[in-house]
Design a protein around this motif. Structure first.
Motif, PDB file in Angstrom:
ATOM      1  N   GLY A 433       0.803  -1.222   0.000  1.00 53.31           N
ATOM      2  CA  GLY A 433       0.000   0.000   0.000  1.00 53.31           C
ATOM      3  C   GLY A 433       0.830   1.261   0.000  1.00 53.31           C
ATOM      4  O   GLY A 433       1.877   1.347  -0.652  1.00 53.31           O
ATOM      5  N   PHE A 434       0.375   2.234   0.775  1.00 51.07           N
ATOM      6  CA  PHE A 434       0.970   3.578   0.796  1.00 51.07           C
ATOM      7  C   PHE A 434       1.844   3.758   2.029  1.00 51.07           C
ATOM      8  O   PHE A 434       1.430   3.452   3.150  1.00 51.07           O
ATOM      9  CB  PHE A 434      -0.149   4.623   0.786  1.00 51.07           C
ATOM     10  N   VAL A 435       3.059   4.269   1.832  1.00 47.32           N
ATOM     11  CA  VAL A 435       3.961   4.619   2.930  1.00 47.32           C
ATOM     12  C   VAL A 435       3.779   6.094   3.268  1.00 47.32           C
ATOM     13  O   VAL A 435       3.931   6.949   2.392  1.00 47.32           O
ATOM     14  CB  VAL A 435       5.438   4.366   2.550  1.00 47.32           C
ATOM     15  N   HIS A 436       3.459   6.391   4.520  1.00 44.35           N
ATOM     16  CA  HIS A 436       3.309   7.774   4.951  1.00 44.35           C
ATOM     17  C   HIS A 436       4.358   8.154   5.998  1.00 44.35           C
ATOM     18  O   HIS A 436       4.420   9.290   6.439  1.00 44.35           O
ATOM     19  CB  HIS A 436       1.901   7.996   5.513  1.00 44.35           C
ATOM     20  N   SER A 437       5.215   7.195   6.393  1.00 50.02           N
ATOM     21  CA  SER A 437       6.262   7.466   7.380  1.00 50.02           C
ATOM     22  C   SER A 437       7.292   8.427   6.812  1.00 50.02           C
ATOM     23  O   SER A 437       7.605   8.394   5.623  1.00 50.02           O
ATOM     24  CB  SER A 437       6.972   6.161   7.768  1.00 50.02           C
ATOM     25  N   LYS A 438       7.818   9.287   7.706  1.00 44.59           N
ATOM     26  CA  LYS A 438       8.886  10.209   7.316  1.00 44.59           C
ATOM     27  C   LYS A 438      10.010  10.048   8.349  1.00 44.59           C
ATOM     28  O   LYS A 438       9.914  10.571   9.463  1.00 44.59           O
ATOM     29  CB  LYS A 438       8.415  11.667   7.320  1.00 44.59           C
ATOM     30  N   MET A 439      11.053   9.321   7.998  1.00 38.58           N
ATOM     31  CA  MET A 439      12.115   9.085   8.978  1.00 38.58           C
ATOM     32  C   MET A 439      13.443   8.772   8.304  1.00 38.58           C
ATOM     33  O   MET A 439      13.486   8.297   7.171  1.00 38.58           O
ATOM     34  CB  MET A 439      11.729   7.956   9.932  1.00 38.58           C
ATOM     35  N   PHE A 440      14.520   9.071   9.041  1.00 40.16           N
ATOM     36  CA  PHE A 440      15.890   8.770   8.646  1.00 40.16           C
ATOM     37  C   PHE A 440      16.527   7.948   9.762  1.00 40.16           C
ATOM     38  O   PHE A 440      16.257   8.175  10.945  1.00 40.16           O
ATOM     39  CB  PHE A 440      16.715  10.051   8.487  1.00 40.16           C
ATOM     40  N   LEU A 441      17.392   7.025   9.383  1.00 33.23           N
ATOM     41  CA  LEU A 441      18.202   6.280  10.344  1.00 33.23           C
ATOM     42  C   LEU A 441      19.618   6.220   9.809  1.00 33.23           C
ATOM     43  O   LEU A 441      19.836   5.872   8.642  1.00 33.23           O
ATOM     44  CB  LEU A 441      17.647   4.865  10.537  1.00 33.23           C
ATOM     45  N   VAL A 442      20.596   6.558  10.653  1.00 31.45           N
ATOM     46  CA  VAL A 442      21.993   6.643  10.218  1.00 31.45           C
ATOM     47  C   VAL A 442      22.889   5.860  11.176  1.00 31.45           C
ATOM     48  O   VAL A 442      22.937   6.155  12.383  1.00 31.45           O
ATOM     49  CB  VAL A 442      22.456   8.115  10.149  1.00 31.45           C
ATOM     50  N   ASP A 443      23.573   4.844  10.650  1.00 20.96           N
ATOM     51  CA  ASP A 443      24.660   4.139  11.360  1.00 20.96           C
ATOM     52  C   ASP A 443      24.272   3.579  12.727  1.00 20.96           C
ATOM     53  O   ASP A 443      25.135   3.468  13.618  1.00 20.96           O
ATOM     54  CB  ASP A 443      25.867   5.080  11.526  1.00 20.96           C
ATOM     55  N   ASP A 444      23.016   3.272  12.938  1.00 21.62           N
ATOM     56  CA  ASP A 444      22.520   2.712  14.212  1.00 21.62           C
ATOM     57  C   ASP A 444      22.550   3.705  15.373  1.00 21.62           C
ATOM     58  O   ASP A 444      22.123   3.348  16.485  1.00 21.62           O
ATOM     59  CB  ASP A 444      23.321   1.470  14.643  1.00 21.62           C
ATOM     60  N   ILE A 445      23.042   4.916  15.173  1.00 22.55           N
ATOM     61  CA  ILE A 445      23.214   5.816  16.325  1.00 22.55           C
ATOM     62  C   ILE A 445      22.414   7.118  16.216  1.00 22.55           C
ATOM     63  O   ILE A 445      22.193   7.783  17.229  1.00 22.55           O
ATOM     64  CB  ILE A 445      24.703   6.173  16.560  1.00 22.55           C
ATOM     65  N   MET A 446      21.998   7.494  15.006  1.00 16.63           N
ATOM     66  CA  MET A 446      21.274   8.756  14.844  1.00 16.63           C
ATOM     67  C   MET A 446      20.064   8.550  13.947  1.00 16.63           C
ATOM     68  O   MET A 446      20.073   7.701  13.052  1.00 16.63           O
ATOM     69  CB  MET A 446      22.169   9.838  14.212  1.00 16.63           C
ATOM     70  N   GLY A 447      19.045   9.354  14.170  1.00 19.46           N
ATOM     71  CA  GLY A 447      17.870   9.284  13.310  1.00 19.46           C
ATOM     72  C   GLY A 447      16.898  10.398  13.628  1.00 19.46           C
ATOM     73  O   GLY A 447      17.098  11.190  14.559  1.00 19.46           O
ATOM     74  N   THR A 448      15.847  10.462  12.853  1.00 18.13           N
ATOM     75  CA  THR A 448      14.792  11.426  13.118  1.00 18.13           C
ATOM     76  C   THR A 448      13.470  10.840  12.658  1.00 18.13           C
ATOM     77  O   THR A 448      13.403  10.143  11.644  1.00 18.13           O
ATOM     78  CB  THR A 448      15.054  12.780  12.416  1.00 18.13           C
TER      79      THR A 448
END
Length: 518
Positions: A433-448
């Motif tokens: 279906g449709f993805v509405h998530s807005k997220m970043f994940l970096v190197d297991d230690i940072m994200g938003t």
């Protein structure tokens, strides 16, 4: 009437109408007026050239400049008028006078000794990359970075919903909600019953919803109904029956605060499709993050800033009265590892916090970047940063929808695939279906996790919010969510992309040129 206004104020409809009007005027000129072509062209140049110089020297994003200049080339008179009406996003003098004391109150509250978590106290525990991002957010979003805040990640809206209801029922002092979309149905009706009960018992309940976002989902004057129930209500940027520069700036935030200690944010609005109670575009993939602790004060402050900026009455609010410990006992738990920093962005300045947080995360990645976005409309800077990361050996994996909610925007999204894939980026379309998530994940230690789409409207035109996470426990849950979703998604290869027929490719090129204006 609202449905009619929604169609009339569609940017695409207005742009097409203006172009057609200009063509009609040109035909009338040549058919009925004995005027030389060069005089007509000179008149157009006198209008278009100064506007083009102004755009070229402005601080707006380069891709946004190109779209506007292309529009003015095609339609000098009406393109210029449209630019004047909708492109300038800076604060008016009246708004500057209003927001200055609000920003001052927020800064003072964040810098007060009671606001545990200022960067100056924590810099010994932060590495350089995190400290850089946290410092940027502190300076340009007026939000501290905090320890002692528990984080719980929900990979589906339907998982978050019962927890939201439980926490709302526990409220004793205040409840703040700020959402782009509120729609009548199971989700909102369940929440509303609790809000009514709490308002009757003396809890301070406040709701902000965006007028455009709720144009089709709530009745006219719904704020009056809520006020009668004891719920204070603000409609953000009411739709007006005439062209207005601010109609392009919407409140796209998703914030729920309970007693200053518990907060929810993420991709989910308050409507049944977000909890898969209603099927619109297949199985809706969305997320939510719950914060419990000191960092919730930033969400509280963002809400209060919007309330004071847009409310017409002269209500005075002391931000410091809403510190978490004023209303609840700060009970520590085992989920407070790491650092948490909610942040917000405004559309009325050229400092785009949401955009710069994303860009920072891309540039600081060393091993991998996972990105989820419902819309992929990139400017040249962020596209080059993503491609460069992949070329440098960073594994870049992006998640986009397999079932679109807006067909034209979906075609624009796909128009960006080829250069990214050629650079080594892996793109996956979520098949159910449709993805509405807005997220970043970096190197297991940072994200938003937050509300910021990778498109021009979110990055440059809307009020948005997100939560920067560093070494928190929930990052592993975010990673698991990404990897489980990749398994039910289709990888986009160059073979698939190159099989697109020539007519669709040309259509995507046209859409891409005007994509910043969509």
């Amino acid at each position: 009437m609202k449905k009619f206004l929604n169609k009339i104020f569609s940017p695409q409809f207005i742009a097409i109408l203006l172009i057609l009007l200009q063509l009609v005027i040109l035909i009338l000129f040549f058919a009925f007026i004995d005027t030389s072509l060069w005089i007509i062209q000179l008149g157009f140049d006198i209008i278009a050239i100064p506007t083009a110089f102004h755009i070229f020297n402005s601080k707006m994003n380069s891709s946004y400049k190109i779209a506007w200049m292309f529009f003015i080339i095609i339609s000098p008179v009406f393109g210029t008028a449209f630019y004047i009406l909708f492109a300038n996003k800076k604060f008016t003098k009246r708004e500057v006078r209003k927001i200055a004391p609000i920003n001052k109150m927020m800064k003072e509250a964040m810098n007060a000794p009671e606001a545990d978590g200022a960067i100056g106290k924590l810099d010994k525990n932060l590495d350089g990359d995190c400290l850089n991002i946290a410092t940027y957010i502190k300076h340009f979003s007026n939000c501290n970075i905090y320890q002692d805040t528990a984080t719980t990640y929900f990979s589906w809206g339907e998982d978050a919903f019962p927890v939201i209801l439980k926490k709302l029922k526990e409220a004793k002092h205040y409840i703040f909600l700020e959402y782009f979309i509120i729609a009548q149905g199971k989700m909102w009706d369940s929440i509303l019953e609790i809000l009514k009960e709490k308002a009757r018992s003396g809890v301070d309940v406040r709701v902000i919803y965006d007028d455009f976002g709720c144009l089709k989902t709530l009745p006219a004057h719904y704020d009056r109904y809520l006020e009668k129930e004891g719920i204070k209500c603000l409609i953000f940027n009411k739709i007006k029956p005439f062209l207005d520069i601010r109609m392009n700036n919407r409140d796209h935030r998703k914030i729920l605060v309970i007693d200053g200690f518990t907060g929810f944010t993420g991709g989910i609005n308050i409507a049944d499709e977000y909890i898969n109670e209603k099927v619109r575009f297949g199985k809706w993939k969305d997320n939510c993050i719950m914060l419990e602790g000191d960092a919730v004060f930033s969400l509280t402050s963002l809400f209060l800033s919007t309330w004071l900026l847009r409310k017409n009455d002269k209500e005075e609010i002391d931000f410091r009265k809403y510190y978490p410990y004023q209303h609840v006992n700060k009970n520590k738990n085992n989920n407070t590892k790491g650092f948490v920093q909610p942040y917000g962005s405004l559309p009325y300045t050229y400092e785009n916090a949401g955009y710069n947080v994303y860009l920072n995360l891309i540039l600081k990645a060393k091993k991998y970047i996972y990105i989820a976005t419902p819309y992929l409309i990139l400017n040249s800077t962020i596209q080059e940063a993503i491609c460069l990361a992949a070329k440098n050996g960073v594994k870049v994996k992006m998640l986009t929808p397999g079932v679109p909610d807006k067909k034209n925007v979906f075609e624009v999204t796909r128009s960006f695939y080829k250069p990214l894939v050629e650079a080594g980026v892996e793109i996956y379309e979520y098949q159910p279906g449709f993805v509405h998530s807005k997220m970043f994940l970096v190197d297991d230690i940072m994200g938003t996790v937050g509300t910021v789409n990778l498109d021009y409207r979110s990055l440059f035109l809307h009020m948005e919010n997100g939560t920067f996470l560093y070494k928190t426990n929930c990052l592993k849950d975010i990673k698991n969510d990404f990897e489980e979703t990749f398994l039910v998604s289709k990888k986009q290869t160059l073979d698939i992309i190159n099989k697109t027929n020539i007519f669709k490719r040309f259509y995507r090129i046209l859409l891409k040129v005007f994509s910043p204006l969509l």
